[in-house]
Design an enzyme around this catalytic site. Structure first.
Site, PDB file in Angstrom:
ATOM      1  N   GLY A   1     -43.684  25.876  81.244  1.00 38.16           N
ATOM      2  CA  GLY A   1     -43.389  24.865  82.250  1.00 38.16           C
ATOM      3  C   GLY A   1     -44.063  25.190  83.576  1.00 38.16           C
ATOM      4  O   GLY A   1     -44.731  26.223  83.713  1.00 38.16           O
TER       5      GLY A   1
ATOM      6  N   GLY B   1     -59.496  17.707  94.244  1.00 36.08           N
ATOM      7  CA  GLY B   1     -59.067  17.240  92.913  1.00 36.08           C
ATOM      8  C   GLY B   1     -57.829  17.925  92.372  1.00 36.08           C
ATOM      9  O   GLY B   1     -57.262  17.494  91.369  1.00 36.08           O
TER      10      GLY B   1
ATOM     11  N   HIS C   1     -59.148  -7.558  64.788  1.00 31.99           N
ATOM     12  CA  HIS C   1     -59.167  -6.879  63.494  1.00 31.99           C
ATOM     13  C   HIS C   1     -60.583  -6.383  63.200  1.00 31.99           C
ATOM     14  O   HIS C   1     -61.534  -7.119  63.445  1.00 31.99           O
ATOM     15  CB  HIS C   1     -58.740  -7.842  62.390  1.00 31.99           C
TER      16      HIS C   1
ATOM     17  N   VAL D   1     -38.948  35.450  73.804  1.00 32.58           N
ATOM     18  CA  VAL D   1     -39.759  36.649  74.030  1.00 32.58           C
ATOM     19  C   VAL D   1     -39.016  37.479  75.056  1.00 32.58           C
ATOM     20  O   VAL D   1     -38.694  36.985  76.141  1.00 32.58           O
ATOM     21  CB  VAL D   1     -41.158  36.260  74.562  1.00 32.58           C
TER      22      VAL D   1
ATOM     23  N   LYS E   1     -59.127  18.547  78.590  1.00 33.18           N
ATOM     24  CA  LYS E   1     -59.606  17.469  77.704  1.00 33.18           C
ATOM     25  C   LYS E   1     -61.058  17.692  77.296  1.00 33.18           C
ATOM     26  O   LYS E   1     -61.476  17.350  76.179  1.00 33.18           O
ATOM     27  CB  LYS E   1     -59.441  16.096  78.360  1.00 33.18           C
TER      28      LYS E   1
ATOM     29  N   GLY F   1     -44.036  28.913  74.413  1.00 34.34           N
ATOM     30  CA  GLY F   1     -43.687  27.566  74.885  1.00 34.34           C
ATOM     31  C   GLY F   1     -44.428  26.495  74.095  1.00 34.34           C
ATOM     32  O   GLY F   1     -45.649  26.391  74.172  1.00 34.34           O
TER      33      GLY F   1
ATOM     34  N   SER G   1     -47.886  21.711  91.795  1.00 34.52           N
ATOM     35  CA  SER G   1     -47.044  22.681  91.092  1.00 34.52           C
ATOM     36  C   SER G   1     -47.872  23.888  90.679  1.00 34.52           C
ATOM     37  O   SER G   1     -49.099  23.880  90.765  1.00 34.52           O
ATOM     38  CB  SER G   1     -46.445  22.026  89.847  1.00 34.52           C
TER      39      SER G   1
HETATM   40  P1  FAD Z   1     -51.936  19.107  92.191  1.00 32.99           P
HETATM   41  O1  FAD Z   1     -52.910  18.469  91.308  1.00 32.99           O
HETATM   42  O2  FAD Z   1     -51.305  20.367  91.738  1.00 32.99           O
HETATM   43  O3  FAD Z   1     -52.687  19.359  93.567  1.00 32.99           O
HETATM   44  C1  FAD Z   1     -52.105  20.058  94.617  1.00 32.99           C
HETATM   45  C2  FAD Z   1     -53.199  20.570  95.522  1.00 32.99           C
HETATM   46  O4  FAD Z   1     -52.605  21.037  96.741  1.00 32.99           O
HETATM   47  C3  FAD Z   1     -53.991  21.761  94.978  1.00 32.99           C
HETATM   48  O5  FAD Z   1     -55.355  21.464  95.024  1.00 32.99           O
HETATM   49  C4  FAD Z   1     -53.649  22.917  95.904  1.00 32.99           C
HETATM   50  O6  FAD Z   1     -54.754  23.797  96.116  1.00 32.99           O
HETATM   51  C5  FAD Z   1     -53.319  22.161  97.186  1.00 32.99           C
HETATM   52  N1  FAD Z   1     -52.431  22.890  98.100  1.00 32.99           N
HETATM   53  C6  FAD Z   1     -51.220  23.450  97.825  1.00 32.99           C
HETATM   54  N2  FAD Z   1     -50.674  23.967  98.952  1.00 32.99           N
HETATM   55  C7  FAD Z   1     -51.558  23.735  99.955  1.00 32.99           C
HETATM   56  C8  FAD Z   1     -51.574  24.012 101.342  1.00 32.99           C
HETATM   57  N3  FAD Z   1     -50.538  24.621 101.955  1.00 32.99           N
HETATM   58  N4  FAD Z   1     -52.638  23.642 102.062  1.00 32.99           N
HETATM   59  C9  FAD Z   1     -53.697  23.013 101.486  1.00 32.99           C
HETATM   60  N5  FAD Z   1     -53.740  22.710 100.164  1.00 32.99           N
HETATM   61  C10 FAD Z   1     -52.680  23.059  99.419  1.00 32.99           C
HETATM   62  N6  FAD Z   1     -51.236  15.530  83.547  1.00 32.99           N
HETATM   63  C11 FAD Z   1     -51.573  14.388  82.931  1.00 32.99           C
HETATM   64  O7  FAD Z   1     -51.103  13.314  83.329  1.00 32.99           O
HETATM   65  N7  FAD Z   1     -52.443  14.377  81.873  1.00 32.99           N
HETATM   66  C12 FAD Z   1     -52.986  15.515  81.387  1.00 32.99           C
HETATM   67  O8  FAD Z   1     -53.769  15.472  80.436  1.00 32.99           O
HETATM   68  C13 FAD Z   1     -52.640  16.734  82.008  1.00 32.99           C
HETATM   69  N8  FAD Z   1     -53.152  17.893  81.555  1.00 32.99           N
HETATM   70  C14 FAD Z   1     -52.837  19.056  82.193  1.00 32.99           C
HETATM   71  C15 FAD Z   1     -53.354  20.241  81.683  1.00 32.99           C
HETATM   72  C16 FAD Z   1     -53.048  21.441  82.274  1.00 32.99           C
HETATM   73  C17 FAD Z   1     -53.631  22.723  81.726  1.00 32.99           C
HETATM   74  C18 FAD Z   1     -52.195  21.464  83.428  1.00 32.99           C
HETATM   75  C19 FAD Z   1     -51.871  22.760  84.112  1.00 32.99           C
HETATM   76  C20 FAD Z   1     -51.667  20.295  83.931  1.00 32.99           C
HETATM   77  C21 FAD Z   1     -51.973  19.076  83.309  1.00 32.99           C
HETATM   78  N9  FAD Z   1     -51.434  17.864  83.751  1.00 32.99           N
HETATM   79  C22 FAD Z   1     -51.754  16.709  83.112  1.00 32.99           C
HETATM   80  C23 FAD Z   1     -50.523  17.805  84.913  1.00 32.99           C
HETATM   81  C24 FAD Z   1     -51.294  17.378  86.178  1.00 32.99           C
HETATM   82  O9  FAD Z   1     -52.344  18.288  86.393  1.00 32.99           O
HETATM   83  C25 FAD Z   1     -50.366  17.339  87.373  1.00 32.99           C
HETATM   84  O10 FAD Z   1     -49.263  16.496  87.092  1.00 32.99           O
HETATM   85  C26 FAD Z   1     -51.083  16.797  88.592  1.00 32.99           C
HETATM   86  O11 FAD Z   1     -52.207  17.578  88.902  1.00 32.99           O
HETATM   87  C27 FAD Z   1     -50.151  16.760  89.814  1.00 32.99           C
HETATM   88  O12 FAD Z   1     -50.838  16.246  90.886  1.00 32.99           O
HETATM   89  P2  FAD Z   1     -50.426  16.582  92.390  1.00 32.99           P
HETATM   90  O13 FAD Z   1     -51.345  15.779  93.239  1.00 32.99           O
HETATM   91  O14 FAD Z   1     -48.983  16.431  92.579  1.00 32.99           O
HETATM   92  O15 FAD Z   1     -50.738  18.141  92.595  1.00 32.99           O
HETATM   93  P1  NAI Z   2     -43.618  21.928  79.028  1.00 31.10           P
HETATM   94  O1  NAI Z   2     -42.423  21.681  79.852  1.00 31.10           O
HETATM   95  O2  NAI Z   2     -44.379  20.808  78.489  1.00 31.10           O
HETATM   96  O3  NAI Z   2     -43.236  22.850  77.796  1.00 31.10           O
HETATM   97  C1  NAI Z   2     -42.639  24.095  77.969  1.00 31.10           C
HETATM   98  C2  NAI Z   2     -42.047  24.524  76.647  1.00 31.10           C
HETATM   99  O4  NAI Z   2     -41.670  25.885  76.764  1.00 31.10           O
HETATM  100  C3  NAI Z   2     -40.801  23.748  76.261  1.00 31.10           C
HETATM  101  O5  NAI Z   2     -40.889  23.382  74.905  1.00 31.10           O
HETATM  102  C4  NAI Z   2     -39.669  24.738  76.516  1.00 31.10           C
HETATM  103  O6  NAI Z   2     -38.566  24.539  75.667  1.00 31.10           O
HETATM  104  C5  NAI Z   2     -40.369  26.050  76.221  1.00 31.10           C
HETATM  105  N1  NAI Z   2     -39.793  27.208  76.880  1.00 31.10           N
HETATM  106  C6  NAI Z   2     -39.244  27.301  78.110  1.00 31.10           C
HETATM  107  N2  NAI Z   2     -38.886  28.577  78.367  1.00 31.10           N
HETATM  108  C7  NAI Z   2     -39.232  29.307  77.288  1.00 31.10           C
HETATM  109  C8  NAI Z   2     -39.150  30.687  76.951  1.00 31.10           C
HETATM  110  N3  NAI Z   2     -38.638  31.571  77.806  1.00 31.10           N
HETATM  111  N4  NAI Z   2     -39.617  31.082  75.752  1.00 31.10           N
HETATM  112  C9  NAI Z   2     -40.154  30.189  74.870  1.00 31.10           C
HETATM  113  N5  NAI Z   2     -40.263  28.875  75.141  1.00 31.10           N
HETATM  114  C10 NAI Z   2     -39.816  28.440  76.328  1.00 31.10           C
HETATM  115  O7  NAI Z   2     -44.523  22.898  79.946  1.00 31.10           O
HETATM  116  P2  NAI Z   2     -46.055  23.296  79.851  1.00 31.10           P
HETATM  117  O8  NAI Z   2     -46.565  23.136  78.476  1.00 31.10           O
HETATM  118  O9  NAI Z   2     -46.146  24.622  80.516  1.00 31.10           O
HETATM  119  O10 NAI Z   2     -46.744  22.229  80.775  1.00 31.10           O
HETATM  120  C11 NAI Z   2     -46.309  22.050  82.128  1.00 31.10           C
HETATM  121  C12 NAI Z   2     -46.396  20.617  82.512  1.00 31.10           C
HETATM  122  O11 NAI Z   2     -47.740  20.246  82.757  1.00 31.10           O
HETATM  123  C13 NAI Z   2     -45.917  19.649  81.434  1.00 31.10           C
HETATM  124  O12 NAI Z   2     -44.523  19.510  81.439  1.00 31.10           O
HETATM  125  C14 NAI Z   2     -46.596  18.396  81.838  1.00 31.10           C
HETATM  126  O13 NAI Z   2     -45.838  17.787  82.845  1.00 31.10           O
HETATM  127  C15 NAI Z   2     -47.916  18.889  82.410  1.00 31.10           C
HETATM  128  N6  NAI Z   2     -48.975  18.753  81.404  1.00 31.10           N
HETATM  129  C16 NAI Z   2     -49.267  17.508  80.927  1.00 31.10           C
HETATM  130  C17 NAI Z   2     -50.222  17.333  79.966  1.00 31.10           C
HETATM  131  C18 NAI Z   2     -50.495  15.966  79.465  1.00 31.10           C
HETATM  132  O14 NAI Z   2     -50.064  15.006  80.097  1.00 31.10           O
HETATM  133  N7  NAI Z   2     -51.200  15.806  78.353  1.00 31.10           N
HETATM  134  C19 NAI Z   2     -50.987  18.457  79.426  1.00 31.10           C
HETATM  135  C20 NAI Z   2     -50.609  19.720  79.996  1.00 31.10           C
HETATM  136  C21 NAI Z   2     -49.647  19.840  80.952  1.00 31.10           C
END
Ligand code: FAD
Ligand code: NAI
Length: 468
Positions: free
Chosen positions: A274, A40, A447, A239, A52, A182, A147
């Site tokens: 980020g 996952g 509605h 910071v 969530k 951030g 990532s």
């Molecule tokens: P990932 O989900 O990162 O999966 C990569 C997988 O590869 C991992 O399981 C890792 O263990 C595995 N892996 C890496 N290297 C290797 C290797 N060499 N061998 C074997 N396995 C390996 N996005 C949304 O759209 N909606 C949201 O609400 C949302 N909320 C988020 C909240 C948080 C706190 C975070 C951190 C992210 C959130 N995101 C959200 C972003 C979302 O999680 C990512 O965009 C998404 O997971 C990317 O999917 P991916 O398949 O590219 O990689």
């Molecule tokens: P983000 O890119 O959303 O936000 C990072 C923020 O940090 C920006 O506002 C940027 O200007 C600021 N920033 C950068 N460097 C800084 C510094 N040195 N000091 C202070 N502020 C600084 O990144 P975030 O929140 O870490 O999330 C990463 C990614 O994960 C998102 O971009 C998104 O793609 C994904 N994500 C998506 C969610 C969703 O779809 N609901 C929820 C959580 C994550």
């Protein structure tokens, strides 16, 4: 031992596991290499789903404390059982990741548990979790390794006093003061969670605005709403250092443009500036796979890297780091590999910030449209004038459409308000079909629903909103 497959996917996040399933549905023999103990990826284990779950639970606590009384529901003795709240989140994650295991079995996708390394086109070596290694031969390799947290020099994450999102979804005691570095997706969502649970929350943002990728007007409104809820913002601030003590962390802040330093004390600091593509230990350099200037795997329009037979999708390539973007790429990639001709419209990928009010958008922001030089019209409608929002007692926010002034084609839609994340699907669908704002305005909406605000905002593009 050598096994042989049509496709080996490295990484089981929403990009990788969906690609694996779609390829298997199309008749390919597929293996997915995942090093983590559960399938996952980031999304299901430490990202979208657990965050969530916490947003949902903390919103219920907030309602019990602050909003239910206005509906005539009086509660007394409301208290927080953080252990149960966190355990519920863990169970949601465990269940949903087991669900992916089930889907793999159903579609005959083999999970190879271990860390994958590309030896060259057609060959992946896996350091098995159980010990030893296995070499897999395959016609195609898909890199879907996602990532990782972007580090902030001088503010080292220890997942205890200084946490990344992974630590922030598991803090065992509500911090008195949480400082978030951030003001993006993670900072605002997880900042909201802990604010609702009782923390004082300060967000330090480098830029002069939060959520930099969003429509400016919507971002400003979100800033106002979250400030009203009690989150404090220090914009245009950087910071420059962190000192840990037994009782907390002292951060040194400076104006982004330079100037006098100040100190800010925190019990817990969340670093959310980020994420960066994760390619560590994959053997990309040895295999000759090229990266772009941001260290993302470089691919062409068919997700192929510069090495034939090696492909990449999701967070590890360019584009928004969103789960649904990774999923769509997974499907399109598998279909291209099977000889089909699918298409992914990057102009119609929605984005949602799951604060309350939620923010959802699809297409271009007003700033982007303005910069492109296209003549445009804006239609806006406030939830204050929507019957269902009034009945629900949730009237903050608005819907905003941006349409081409000549053709009326919808160029972007931005919603801040209750359930914006669900409502945006209608706008994404409309954009996918190349709809005009008139098409949406003339579509009958049930509605009373919140979506009537979408219809009204579309009507407002031509100055024809009915309830405003
Ligand atoms: P990932 O989900 O990162 O999966 C990569 C997988 O590869 C991992 O399981 C890792 O263990 C595995 N892996 C890496 N290297 C290797 C290797 N060499 N061998 C074997 N396995 C390996 N996005 C949304 O759209 N909606 C949201 O609400 C949302 N909320 C988020 C909240 C948080 C706190 C975070 C951190 C992210 C959130 N995101 C959200 C972003 C979302 O999680 C990512 O965009 C998404 O997971 C990317 O999917 P991916 O398949 O590219 O990689
Ligand atoms: P983000 O890119 O959303 O936000 C990072 C923020 O940090 C920006 O506002 C940027 O200007 C600021 N920033 C950068 N460097 C800084 C510094 N040195 N000091 C202070 N502020 C600084 O990144 P975030 O929140 O870490 O999330 C990463 C990614 O994960 C998102 O971009 C998104 O793609 C994904 N994500 C998506 C969610 C969703 O779809 N609901 C929820 C959580 C994550």
């Amino acid at each position: 031992m050598t096994d042989s497959y049509d496709l080996v996917v490295i990484g089981s996040g929403p990009g990788g596991y969906i690609a694996a399933i779609r390829a298997a549905q199309l008749g390919m023999k597929v293996a997915c290499v995942e090093k983590y103990t559960r399938l996952g990826g980031t999304c299901l284990n430490v990202g979208c789903i657990p965050s969530k779950a916490l947003l949902q639970s903390s919103e219920k606590f907030e309602e019990a404390n602050h909003t239910l009384a206005s509906h005539g529901v009086k509660l007394s003795g409301v208290s927080l059982d953080l252990e149960t709240l966190l355990a519920r989140k863990d169970k949601v994650v465990a269940d949903i990741t087991k669900g992916v295991e089930f889907l793999f079995r159903k579609n005959k996708v083999t999970w190879v548990q271990g860390t994958g390394k590309i030896l060259g086109a057609g060959k992946v070596e896996v350091a098995l979790t159980a010990g030893g290694s296995q070499t897999i031969e395959t016609k195609a390799i898909l890199i879907a390794t996602g990532s990782d947290v972007m580090p902030l020099p001088g503010v080292e994450v220890d997942e205890n006093q200084i946490v990344s999102s992974t630590g922030a979804i598991a803090i065992p005691k509500v911090p008195k003061h949480l400082v978030v570095i951030g003001g993006g997706y993670i900072g605002l969502e997880l900042g909201s969670v802990w604010r609702r649970l009782g923390s004082e929350v300060t967000v330090v943002e480098f830029l002069d605005r939060i959520t930099p990728g969003l429509d400016l007007e919507v971002g400003k409104q979100l800033n106002r709403q979250l400030s009203k809820q009690g989150i404090q913002f220090k914009l245009s601030t950087k910071v420059t250092g962190a000192k840990k003590t037994k009782s907390g962390v002292t951060l040194t802040l400076e104006p982004a443009a330079g100037g006098a330093a100040e100190e800010l004390k925190a019990d817990v600091v969340l670093v959310s500036i980020g994420r960066r593509p994760y390619t560590e230990g994959l053997g990309l350099a040895e295999a000759g796979v090229a990266l772009d200037d941001k260290k993302r795997v470089k691919v062409d329009g068919h997700f192929q890297t510069n090495v034939p037979g090696i492909y990449a999708i999701g967070d590890v390539i360019a584009g928004p780091m969103l789960a649904h973007k990774a999923e769509e790429e997974g499907v399109v990639f598998a279909e291209i590999l099977a000889g089909q001709k699918p298409h992914l419209n990057y102009d119609a990928i929605p984005a949602v910030v799951y604060t309350w009010p939620e923010v959802a958008s699809v297409g271009k922001t007003e700033e982007e449209v303005k910069a492109s030089g296209v003549e445009y019209k804006v239609g806006k409608f406030p939830f204050l004038a929507n019957g269902r929002a009034k009945a629900n007692g949730d009237t903050e926010g608005f819907v905003k459409f941006i349409a081409d002034a000549k053709t009326d084609r919808v160029l972007g839609c931005h919603i801040i308000g209750p359930d914006a994340g669900t409502m945006i699907a209608e706008c994404a669908l409309a954009m996918e079909f190349g709809a005009s704002s008139e098409d949406i305005g003339r579509t009958c909406h049930a509605h009373p629903t919140l979506n009537e605000a979408v219809k009204e905002a579309a009507l407002a593009v031509a100055g024809q909103a009915l309830n405003m």
